[in-house]
Scaffold this motif. Structure first.
Motif, PDB file in Angstrom:
ATOM      1  N   ASN A   1      53.892  58.693  53.218  1.00  0.00           N
ATOM      2  CA  ASN A   1      55.134  59.907  53.282  1.00  0.00           C
ATOM      3  C   ASN A   1      55.464  59.963  54.648  1.00  0.00           C
ATOM      4  N   ALA A   2      54.186  59.831  55.646  1.00  0.00           N
ATOM      5  CA  ALA A   2      55.006  60.154  57.041  1.00  0.00           C
ATOM      6  C   ALA A   2      55.702  58.918  57.855  1.00  0.00           C
ATOM      7  N   ILE A   3      56.152  58.169  57.223  1.00  0.00           N
ATOM      8  CA  ILE A   3      56.923  57.125  57.822  1.00  0.00           C
ATOM      9  C   ILE A   3      58.260  57.566  57.222  1.00  0.00           C
ATOM     10  N   ALA A   4      58.052  57.794  55.985  1.00  0.00           N
ATOM     11  CA  ALA A   4      59.596  58.418  54.742  1.00  0.00           C
ATOM     12  C   ALA A   4      59.543  59.586  56.133  1.00  0.00           C
ATOM     13  N   GLU A   5      58.841  60.888  56.491  1.00  0.00           N
ATOM     14  CA  GLU A   5      59.207  62.012  56.990  1.00  0.00           C
ATOM     15  C   GLU A   5      60.083  61.053  58.027  1.00  0.00           C
ATOM     16  N   LYS A   6      59.391  60.610  58.872  1.00  0.00           N
ATOM     17  CA  LYS A   6      59.837  60.020  60.382  1.00  0.00           C
ATOM     18  C   LYS A   6      60.950  58.890  60.375  1.00  0.00           C
ATOM     19  N   PHE A   7      61.197  58.642  59.202  1.00  0.00           N
ATOM     20  CA  PHE A   7      63.009  57.934  59.051  1.00  0.00           C
ATOM     21  C   PHE A   7      63.725  59.115  59.057  1.00  0.00           C
ATOM     22  N   ASN A   8      63.457  60.171  57.740  1.00  0.00           N
ATOM     23  CA  ASN A   8      64.239  61.315  57.634  1.00  0.00           C
ATOM     24  C   ASN A   8      64.419  62.638  59.019  1.00  0.00           C
ATOM     25  N   GLY A   9      63.493  62.299  59.870  1.00  0.00           N
ATOM     26  CA  GLY A   9      63.522  62.592  61.344  1.00  0.00           C
ATOM     27  C   GLY A   9      64.861  62.481  62.166  1.00  0.00           C
ATOM     28  N   LEU A  10      64.310  60.948  61.855  1.00  0.00           N
ATOM     29  CA  LEU A  10      65.636  60.016  62.903  1.00  0.00           C
ATOM     30  C   LEU A  10      66.841  59.907  62.059  1.00  0.00           C
ATOM     31  N   LEU A  11      66.749  60.179  61.381  1.00  0.00           N
ATOM     32  CA  LEU A  11      68.382  60.316  60.682  1.00  0.00           C
ATOM     33  C   LEU A  11      69.030  61.622  60.174  1.00  0.00           C
ATOM     34  N   SER A  12      68.193  62.953  60.752  1.00  0.00           N
ATOM     35  CA  SER A  12      68.691  63.896  61.551  1.00  0.00           C
ATOM     36  C   SER A  12      68.960  63.896  62.733  1.00  0.00           C
ATOM     37  N   TYR A  13      68.207  63.698  63.732  1.00  0.00           N
ATOM     38  CA  TYR A  13      68.137  63.370  64.971  1.00  0.00           C
ATOM     39  C   TYR A  13      70.109  62.783  65.001  1.00  0.00           C
ATOM     40  N   LEU A  14      69.513  61.010  64.744  1.00  0.00           N
ATOM     41  CA  LEU A  14      71.154  60.876  64.631  1.00  0.00           C
ATOM     42  C   LEU A  14      72.557  61.799  64.430  1.00  0.00           C
ATOM     43  N   ASN A  15      72.691  62.721  62.809  1.00  0.00           N
ATOM     44  CA  ASN A  15      72.776  63.688  62.406  1.00  0.00           C
ATOM     45  C   ASN A  15      74.189  64.609  63.575  1.00  0.00           C
ATOM     46  N   LEU A  16      72.493  64.828  63.762  1.00  0.00           N
ATOM     47  CA  LEU A  16      72.836  66.176  65.326  1.00  0.00           C
ATOM     48  C   LEU A  16      73.061  65.447  65.909  1.00  0.00           C
TER      49      LEU A  16
ATOM     50  N   GLN B   1      71.447  53.485  53.269  1.00  0.00           N
ATOM     51  CA  GLN B   1      71.576  52.749  52.916  1.00  0.00           C
ATOM     52  C   GLN B   1      70.550  51.591  52.600  1.00  0.00           C
ATOM     53  N   HIS B   2      70.458  51.514  53.704  1.00  0.00           N
ATOM     54  CA  HIS B   2      68.850  50.392  53.656  1.00  0.00           C
ATOM     55  C   HIS B   2      67.634  50.625  53.060  1.00  0.00           C
ATOM     56  N   LEU B   3      67.203  52.342  53.438  1.00  0.00           N
ATOM     57  CA  LEU B   3      66.174  53.168  53.011  1.00  0.00           C
ATOM     58  C   LEU B   3      66.356  52.965  51.519  1.00  0.00           C
ATOM     59  N   LYS B   4      67.871  53.326  50.810  1.00  0.00           N
ATOM     60  CA  LYS B   4      67.967  54.110  49.665  1.00  0.00           C
ATOM     61  C   LYS B   4      67.632  52.169  49.215  1.00  0.00           C
ATOM     62  N   THR B   5      67.684  51.120  49.582  1.00  0.00           N
ATOM     63  CA  THR B   5      67.614  50.072  48.090  1.00  0.00           C
ATOM     64  C   THR B   5      65.463  50.172  48.501  1.00  0.00           C
ATOM     65  N   TYR B   6      65.266  50.598  49.448  1.00  0.00           N
ATOM     66  CA  TYR B   6      63.881  50.794  49.213  1.00  0.00           C
ATOM     67  C   TYR B   6      63.275  51.470  48.804  1.00  0.00           C
ATOM     68  N   GLY B   7      64.309  52.526  47.629  1.00  0.00           N
ATOM     69  CA  GLY B   7      64.281  53.813  46.796  1.00  0.00           C
ATOM     70  C   GLY B   7      63.175  54.875  47.534  1.00  0.00           C
TER      71      GLY B   7
END
Length: 155
Positions: free
Chosen positions: A6-21, A58-64
């Motif tokens: 969950n921790a690494i998933a949260e980090k990815f979510n954060g990165l994606l949010s930063y990129l969108n911002l 897209q890559h993360l979605k591939t891994y669920g």
């Protein structure tokens, strides 16, 4: 997938949010700036950050692993981080173009930190690590270009 904590998933979510911002912020900067070269560089960074977010998603979605749109905790953390960084950089500003420089430095620090937190963590997908390394290097160059163009327009 169990490989992701969950921790690494949260980090990815954060990165994606930063990129969108970053995409949204540099679109606004490009609209405000009159210098053609700086405007083009800001639009380029905006497009790149959105492309990189989509690519990672897209890559993360591939891994669920799905992207969770700005959770309340994360949004609060992002706002606190932005306020802290802007306060630090406001005390250092002293010339023309400081607004653009401040935005650039704040976003660069946030994104670089988010990428490094993930890259320094262990996760079992080397292809995502390679993609992220390329993206980080590309974003670093884009930020350097914007900072250089911003400085040169007042020289």
């Amino acid at each position: 997938m169990e490989a992701f904590s969950n921790a690494i998933a949260e980090k990815f979510n954060g990165l994606l949010s930063y990129l969108n911002l970053t995409k949204k912020e540099f679109e606004m900067v490009a609209d405000e700036v009159e210098d053609y070269k700086l405007k083009t560089a800001c639009n380029g960074l905006s497009l790149d950050s959105m492309q990189y977010a989509d690519e990672l998603f897209q890559h993360l979605k591939t891994y669920g692993i799905g992207y969770v749109e700005e959770r309340a905790f994360f949004s609060l953390h992002v706002q606190e981080t932005i306020i802290d960084m802007e306060d630090q950089e406001a005390s250092q500003s002293n010339g023309y173009g400081d607004e653009v420089m401040q935005i650039c430095l704040t976003r660069e620090n946030m994104i670089t930190k988010a990428y490094h937190e993930i890259l320094n963590d262990h996760f079992p997908f080397p292809n995502i690590r390679e993609i992220m390394t390329y993206q980080l290097n590309s974003l670093t160059c884009a930020f350097m270009k914007i900072k250089l163009l911003n400085r040169s327009r007042f020289a």
